[in-house]
Write a protein that holds these residues in place. Structure first.
Motif, PDB file in Angstrom:
ATOM      1  N   GLY A  20     -25.494 -30.004  55.004  1.00  0.00           N
ATOM      2  CA  GLY A  20     -25.954 -31.052  54.099  1.00  0.00           C
ATOM      3  C   GLY A  20     -25.021 -32.248  53.999  1.00  0.00           C
ATOM      4  O   GLY A  20     -25.150 -33.057  53.082  1.00  0.00           O
ATOM      5  N   ARG A  21     -24.088 -32.388  54.935  1.00  0.00           N
ATOM      6  CA  ARG A  21     -23.140 -33.505  54.902  1.00  0.00           C
ATOM      7  C   ARG A  21     -23.455 -34.439  56.074  1.00  0.00           C
ATOM      8  O   ARG A  21     -23.389 -34.044  57.229  1.00  0.00           O
ATOM      9  CB  ARG A  21     -21.697 -33.008  54.979  1.00  0.00           C
ATOM     10  N   TYR A  22     -23.769 -35.693  55.756  1.00  0.00           N
ATOM     11  CA  TYR A  22     -24.181 -36.654  56.773  1.00  0.00           C
ATOM     12  C   TYR A  22     -23.467 -37.987  56.582  1.00  0.00           C
ATOM     13  O   TYR A  22     -22.985 -38.308  55.494  1.00  0.00           O
ATOM     14  CB  TYR A  22     -25.697 -36.893  56.704  1.00  0.00           C
ATOM     15  N   ILE A  23     -23.433 -38.755  57.658  1.00  0.00           N
ATOM     16  CA  ILE A  23     -22.964 -40.140  57.608  1.00  0.00           C
ATOM     17  C   ILE A  23     -24.106 -41.020  58.091  1.00  0.00           C
ATOM     18  O   ILE A  23     -24.552 -40.903  59.238  1.00  0.00           O
ATOM     19  CB  ILE A  23     -21.714 -40.357  58.480  1.00  0.00           C
ATOM     20  N   ALA A  24     -24.607 -41.861  57.204  1.00  0.00           N
ATOM     21  CA  ALA A  24     -25.701 -42.773  57.531  1.00  0.00           C
ATOM     22  C   ALA A  24     -25.123 -44.138  57.863  1.00  0.00           C
ATOM     23  O   ALA A  24     -24.191 -44.604  57.197  1.00  0.00           O
ATOM     24  CB  ALA A  24     -26.666 -42.886  56.352  1.00  0.00           C
ATOM     25  N   SER A  25     -25.673 -44.789  58.885  1.00  0.00           N
ATOM     26  CA  SER A  25     -25.102 -46.072  59.277  1.00  0.00           C
ATOM     27  C   SER A  25     -26.140 -46.990  59.899  1.00  0.00           C
ATOM     28  O   SER A  25     -27.200 -46.558  60.360  1.00  0.00           O
ATOM     29  CB  SER A  25     -23.946 -45.860  60.263  1.00  0.00           C
ATOM     30  N   PHE A  26     -25.808 -48.271  59.873  1.00  0.00           N
ATOM     31  CA  PHE A  26     -26.567 -49.281  60.613  1.00  0.00           C
ATOM     32  C   PHE A  26     -25.568 -50.191  61.286  1.00  0.00           C
ATOM     33  O   PHE A  26     -24.609 -50.662  60.669  1.00  0.00           O
ATOM     34  CB  PHE A  26     -27.483 -50.110  59.712  1.00  0.00           C
ATOM     35  N   LEU A  27     -25.814 -50.456  62.582  1.00  0.00           N
ATOM     36  CA  LEU A  27     -24.938 -51.306  63.377  1.00  0.00           C
ATOM     37  C   LEU A  27     -25.799 -52.366  64.040  1.00  0.00           C
ATOM     38  O   LEU A  27     -26.743 -52.031  64.764  1.00  0.00           O
ATOM     39  CB  LEU A  27     -24.222 -50.459  64.439  1.00  0.00           C
ATOM     40  N   GLY A  28     -25.528 -53.637  63.780  1.00  0.00           N
ATOM     41  CA  GLY A  28     -26.368 -54.671  64.358  1.00  0.00           C
ATOM     42  C   GLY A  28     -25.748 -56.048  64.296  1.00  0.00           C
ATOM     43  O   GLY A  28     -24.584 -56.216  63.920  1.00  0.00           O
ATOM     44  N   PHE A  29     -26.551 -57.062  64.641  1.00  0.00           N
ATOM     45  CA  PHE A  29     -26.074 -58.448  64.624  1.00  0.00           C
ATOM     46  C   PHE A  29     -27.251 -59.400  64.516  1.00  0.00           C
ATOM     47  O   PHE A  29     -28.411 -59.020  64.702  1.00  0.00           O
ATOM     48  CB  PHE A  29     -25.260 -58.753  65.886  1.00  0.00           C
ATOM     49  N   GLY A  30     -26.941 -60.650  64.227  1.00  0.00           N
ATOM     50  CA  GLY A  30     -27.965 -61.662  64.135  1.00  0.00           C
ATOM     51  C   GLY A  30     -27.364 -63.038  63.878  1.00  0.00           C
ATOM     52  O   GLY A  30     -26.174 -63.149  63.563  1.00  0.00           O
ATOM     53  N   PRO A  31     -28.175 -64.091  63.978  1.00  0.00           N
ATOM     54  CA  PRO A  31     -29.503 -64.098  64.594  1.00  0.00           C
ATOM     55  C   PRO A  31     -29.400 -63.825  66.102  1.00  0.00           C
ATOM     56  O   PRO A  31     -28.420 -64.205  66.725  1.00  0.00           O
ATOM     57  CB  PRO A  31     -30.019 -65.514  64.322  1.00  0.00           C
ATOM     58  N   VAL A  32     -30.413 -63.211  66.654  1.00  0.00           N
ATOM     59  CA  VAL A  32     -30.370 -62.772  68.051  1.00  0.00           C
ATOM     60  C   VAL A  32     -30.153 -63.940  68.998  1.00  0.00           C
ATOM     61  O   VAL A  32     -29.379 -63.846  69.964  1.00  0.00           O
ATOM     62  CB  VAL A  32     -31.673 -62.014  68.413  1.00  0.00           C
ATOM     63  N   GLU A  33     -30.806 -65.092  68.731  1.00  0.00           N
ATOM     64  CA  GLU A  33     -30.718 -66.210  69.660  1.00  0.00           C
ATOM     65  C   GLU A  33     -29.348 -66.903  69.623  1.00  0.00           C
ATOM     66  O   GLU A  33     -28.953 -67.574  70.571  1.00  0.00           O
ATOM     67  CB  GLU A  33     -31.829 -67.230  69.375  1.00  0.00           C
ATOM     68  N   ASN A  34     -28.608 -66.746  68.540  1.00  0.00           N
ATOM     69  CA  ASN A  34     -27.275 -67.339  68.424  1.00  0.00           C
ATOM     70  C   ASN A  34     -26.454 -66.498  67.447  1.00  0.00           C
ATOM     71  O   ASN A  34     -26.245 -66.885  66.293  1.00  0.00           O
ATOM     72  CB  ASN A  34     -27.365 -68.786  67.944  1.00  0.00           C
ATOM     73  N   PRO A  35     -25.970 -65.332  67.878  1.00  0.00           N
ATOM     74  CA  PRO A  35     -25.318 -64.396  66.953  1.00  0.00           C
ATOM     75  C   PRO A  35     -24.106 -65.000  66.243  1.00  0.00           C
ATOM     76  O   PRO A  35     -23.207 -65.547  66.884  1.00  0.00           O
ATOM     77  CB  PRO A  35     -24.893 -63.238  67.875  1.00  0.00           C
ATOM     78  N   GLN A  36     -24.112 -64.900  64.922  1.00  0.00           N
ATOM     79  CA  GLN A  36     -23.014 -65.403  64.094  1.00  0.00           C
ATOM     80  C   GLN A  36     -22.266 -64.290  63.377  1.00  0.00           C
ATOM     81  O   GLN A  36     -21.150 -64.492  62.920  1.00  0.00           O
ATOM     82  CB  GLN A  36     -23.557 -66.395  63.052  1.00  0.00           C
ATOM     83  N   ILE A  37     -22.911 -63.139  63.283  1.00  0.00           N
ATOM     84  CA  ILE A  37     -22.272 -62.035  62.571  1.00  0.00           C
ATOM     85  C   ILE A  37     -22.735 -60.701  63.146  1.00  0.00           C
ATOM     86  O   ILE A  37     -23.933 -60.494  63.370  1.00  0.00           O
ATOM     87  CB  ILE A  37     -22.559 -62.097  61.052  1.00  0.00           C
ATOM     88  N   ALA A  38     -21.772 -59.831  63.432  1.00  0.00           N
ATOM     89  CA  ALA A  38     -22.056 -58.434  63.787  1.00  0.00           C
ATOM     90  C   ALA A  38     -21.609 -57.583  62.607  1.00  0.00           C
ATOM     91  O   ALA A  38     -20.589 -57.874  61.971  1.00  0.00           O
ATOM     92  CB  ALA A  38     -21.307 -58.035  65.055  1.00  0.00           C
ATOM     93  N   LEU A  39     -22.364 -56.550  62.318  1.00  0.00           N
ATOM     94  CA  LEU A  39     -22.170 -55.849  61.054  1.00  0.00           C
ATOM     95  C   LEU A  39     -22.330 -54.344  61.223  1.00  0.00           C
ATOM     96  O   LEU A  39     -23.219 -53.884  61.934  1.00  0.00           O
ATOM     97  CB  LEU A  39     -23.205 -56.355  60.034  1.00  0.00           C
ATOM     98  N   LEU A  40     -21.452 -53.594  60.572  1.00  0.00           N
ATOM     99  CA  LEU A  40     -21.607 -52.142  60.468  1.00  0.00           C
ATOM    100  C   LEU A  40     -21.589 -51.759  59.000  1.00  0.00           C
ATOM    101  O   LEU A  40     -20.673 -52.144  58.262  1.00  0.00           O
ATOM    102  CB  LEU A  40     -20.484 -51.400  61.188  1.00  0.00           C
ATOM    103  N   VAL A  41     -22.579 -50.998  58.576  1.00  0.00           N
ATOM    104  CA  VAL A  41     -22.602 -50.399  57.242  1.00  0.00           C
ATOM    105  C   VAL A  41     -22.593 -48.893  57.432  1.00  0.00           C
ATOM    106  O   VAL A  41     -23.477 -48.339  58.089  1.00  0.00           O
ATOM    107  CB  VAL A  41     -23.846 -50.825  56.441  1.00  0.00           C
ATOM    108  N   MET A  42     -21.591 -48.221  56.878  1.00  0.00           N
ATOM    109  CA  MET A  42     -21.450 -46.772  57.035  1.00  0.00           C
ATOM    110  C   MET A  42     -21.379 -46.131  55.653  1.00  0.00           C
ATOM    111  O   MET A  42     -20.522 -46.482  54.845  1.00  0.00           O
ATOM    112  CB  MET A  42     -20.180 -46.441  57.817  1.00  0.00           C
ATOM    113  N   ILE A  43     -22.299 -45.215  55.380  1.00  0.00           N
ATOM    114  CA  ILE A  43     -22.364 -44.528  54.090  1.00  0.00           C
ATOM    115  C   ILE A  43     -22.031 -43.058  54.318  1.00  0.00           C
ATOM    116  O   ILE A  43     -22.760 -42.337  54.984  1.00  0.00           O
ATOM    117  CB  ILE A  43     -23.758 -44.688  53.445  1.00  0.00           C
ATOM    118  N   ASP A  44     -20.924 -42.620  53.747  1.00  0.00           N
ATOM    119  CA  ASP A  44     -20.374 -41.288  53.985  1.00  0.00           C
ATOM    120  C   ASP A  44     -20.835 -40.309  52.910  1.00  0.00           C
ATOM    121  O   ASP A  44     -20.557 -40.482  51.732  1.00  0.00           O
ATOM    122  CB  ASP A  44     -18.841 -41.388  53.998  1.00  0.00           C
ATOM    123  N   GLU A  45     -21.559 -39.281  53.340  1.00  0.00           N
ATOM    124  CA  GLU A  45     -22.050 -38.205  52.471  1.00  0.00           C
ATOM    125  C   GLU A  45     -22.837 -38.719  51.264  1.00  0.00           C
ATOM    126  O   GLU A  45     -22.464 -38.513  50.119  1.00  0.00           O
ATOM    127  CB  GLU A  45     -20.891 -37.332  51.986  1.00  0.00           C
TER     128      GLU A  45
END
Length: 677
Positions: free
Chosen positions: A514-539
């Protein structure tokens, strides 16, 4: 008359001789005092008329990229006592205790140390200093109490970027974060100064000799790449994520993918560096660089990029998903344990199918898979200007077995840091070019001139530009119509990958229930990326899917950052032709080692299930001929025949455990050995 003149001359001669003798004695005495006893008398004089003081200049400031102050120093007074000159310790302690918020017992303990100098309280607040100064004047404590100037560190924004900034100890020594890493540059300068004092050790002409405004010649200031506004946006959303999901921790890193500059780096829980001693030392750690974990499906970005670069797959290439595969006795299955049927590689990425990635990884082989992991920066420190960075864990290709290759392909059995992940995704956003991340923009001298300025540093090319564009389009579909739909930002094109990985136990053996790490890894805007981002939620508590709880956090952060950076919206991104349900499965934890005679247990689904109904199937099937077929072809054939495939080796099939044409029960396990020859 002659006698009288002679007597006068004689008296004059005697007088001259007397004065000459006195002059010689004075010269000799002066010479003795100057040449023989000069040093001793000089020190005695200095001791009688003044004192040597150590004068400290303020510590250099820390700014954000727009020179907003994140850490500053001011000169304050520190209180000391001369125990040798305390006449009534009890009375002094009683008078002093309420003014400096210390107990009488603590002050008496200081006095009992003895000697001529003991600190009572360092870096007094202004109100405390004024109260003690009045006490000294009113009670005539001039002979036993005094002040020394010391620098005090302030963090005007309290918890903002605390894990990045670190904090400073009582001796003006940086103990964590930027304060520690750049202590030799920003530490205040200490010089010795002599002040003339009266009999009560009060400086004479203090206004002339006071050096409170002295900034020092060597202390420098630090300009970070962090944007305080973006940092605030990120931390505000992390606070919301903590409240909504009650996790153990949340970490977020935002980077400019074109420069490698860190725009925000935050952790929750965090602390107030103004009172760092009130917090558990574990909270001081910057999890963005010092925490390693299995990345799960977010790592599939690397696997997909490697397969595209090696020419093993194309976006529209058709695969038959068997639902699960057996690799070296290990069962790797999709999020629902079922087959998705005929799918393209684009579908495999969009729906994050473990079976597809495992088989593609096996075809890549351990050597190439590890090679691309290294190319994207995993298994080594990034070299960012922060202390305590971990390098993560990767396999040695020679020691890998098939199950290792398969699990690594889906982001298991390896360990990475959040910073490594966002740096790798930044490479995807930057035309396949990996950059060294930086969090320090410049170091400036006390006079404001630039001492050092960070430059964009290219580490290496990871994949070709054309391949990278293909990978970006696949990741964009993950957000547009796949499992990352909750990361959408209206009016902007966003690419990314979700992940829901089981958490490894403390000892490194097995996964916690029952122990998980949820995350999203991405960037935007696709045509001219200005920011890459990771959000990691632990347990997190309750829902633990990355597409459900991490993606919305990323969406809110990206939405606010786009507006803050004044990025104009673009047209709505194109939707995929297929009607993919929201939050399709990630299946990161769908690996289990099972005895052959144990049926597959019911697996927890990792996102919403599809509406497909099982079809009627025959109970017996005929074993096909697998000889000379590739792993991918064998998997497609086994799935079509209703068999469970268990593979070993790589290349083409040279041996199968059940001979072609044999009639067996559906879901029977067939072992196939592959060889490159």
């Amino acid at each position: 008359m002659d006698k009288r003149r002679l007597l006068i001359r004689l008296n004059i001669a005697r007088l001259v001789a007397f004065f000459l003798l006195c002059f010689i004695i004075i010269i000799l005495r002066y010479g003795w005092l100057q040449l023989v006893q000069g040093s001793e008398l000089s020190e005695r004089m200095r001791f009688q008329v003044g004192q040597d003081y150590l004068v400290q200049s303020p510590r250099g400031a820390i700014y954000d990229r727009n020179f907003r102050e994140l850490a500053a120093s001011t000169m304050t007074k520190s209180l000391f006592v001369d125990p040798n000159n305390v006449d009534n310790p009890q009375q002094l302690a009683a008078d002093l205790a309420p003014l400096i918020r210390k107990t009488e017992a603590e002050i008496l303990e200081d006095i009992n140390v003895g000697g001529g100098f003991v600190w009572v309280k360092r870096r007094l607040e202004q109100a405390e200093y004024e109260a003690v100064r009045n006490l000294i004047q009113n009670k005539n404590y001039f002979n036993c109490l005094g002040f020394r100037d010391e620098a005090k560190r302030y963090y005007p924004n309290d918890v903002l970027a605390a894990n990045v900034l670190g904090f400073v100890g009582t001796d003006d020594k940086g103990l964590d974060g930027i304060e520690q890493a750049f202590d030799k540059y920003i530490k205040g300068e200490v010089t010795e100064s002599f002040l003339y004092t009266d009999t009560l050790n009060r400086p004479i002409l203090e206004s002339i000799f006071d050096r409170h405004g002295y900034q020092g010649d060597r202390c420098k200031s630090i300009q970070l790449t962090i944007d305080a506004a973006i940092q605030f946006i990120v931390e505000q959303e992390l606070d919301r994520a903590m409240a909504e999901n009650s996790p153990v921790a949340v970490t977020c890193v935002a980077m400019n993918p074109k420069t490698g500059e860190i725009l925000a780096m935050a952790n929750r829980p965090t602390y107030n560096p103004n009172r760092f001693w009130d917090y558990d030392p574990e909270v001081w750690k910057n999890r963005a660089v010092s925490f390693i974990y299995e990345p799960g499906s977010t790592f599939k970005t690397v696997t997909a990029g490697a397969a595209l670069q090696e020419g093993l797959v194309t976006p529209n290439q058709v695969f038959v998903d068997p639902g699960y595969v057996m690799v070296s006795g290990m069962r790797i299955q999709n999020w629902n344990g079922a087959s998705f049927g005929t799918v393209t590689f684009a579908d495999i990425v969009k729906q994050s199918l473990n079976t597809g990635f495992a088989l593609i990884g096996l075809e890549l082989g351990g050597e190439k898979l590890v090679k691309y992991a290294h190319l994207f920066g995993f298994g080594e420190v990034t070299g960012i200007e922060l202390p305590g960075e971990e390098q993560g864990l990767l396999y040695t290709p020679e020691e890998m077995v098939d199950s290792d290759i398969a699990t690594m392909s889906i982001g298991q059995s390896i360990a990475v840091t959040p910073l490594q992940l966002v740096t790798a995704m930044s490479a995807v956003a930057n035309d396949g070019v990996l950059l060294k991340p930086h969090i320090v923009k410049s170091i400036r001298n006390a006079n404001g001139s630039v001492y050092m300025e960070s430059q964009v540093e290219t580490v290496r090319k990871t994949i070709d530009s054309a391949v990278d564009k293909t990978l970006v389009s696949l990741l964009e579909q993950v957000v547009a119509t796949g499992g990352g739909q909750k990361a959408k930002v209206r009016g902007y094109r966003v690419a990314g990958k979700t992940g829901t990985a089981q958490k490894v136990n403390e000892g490194g053996l097995g996964y916690g229930e029952g122990r998980y790490i949820a995350s999203f890894l991405g960037f935007g805007p696709v045509e001219n990326p200005q920011i890459a981002l990771l959000v990691m939620i632990d347990e997190p508590s309750g829902v633990f899917y990355g597409g459900q709880i991490a993606a919305p956090v990323a969406s809110r952060i990206l939405s606010q950052v786009f507006r803050y950076l004044r990025i104009e919206p673009t047209e709505t991104p194109p939707d995929d032709a297929e009607n993919i349900p929201d939050d399709v499965g990630e299946g990161d934890s769908a690996v289990s080692t099972l005895p052959k005679n144990i049926s597959t247990p019911k697996t927890e689904k990792f996102e919403e299930a599809t509406d497909e109904s099982p079809k009627e199937i025959s109970e017996e099937v005929t074993v096909p001929d697998f000889y000379h077929k590739s792993i991918r072809e064998s998997a497609r054939l086994a799935n079509a025949s209703g068999l469970i495939l268990e593979t070993s080796g790589s290349g083409y099939a040279v041996e199968q455990s059940i001979q072609p044409g044999t009639v067996v029960k559906r879901d029977s396990i067939i072992k196939i050995i592959f060889s490159p020859d």
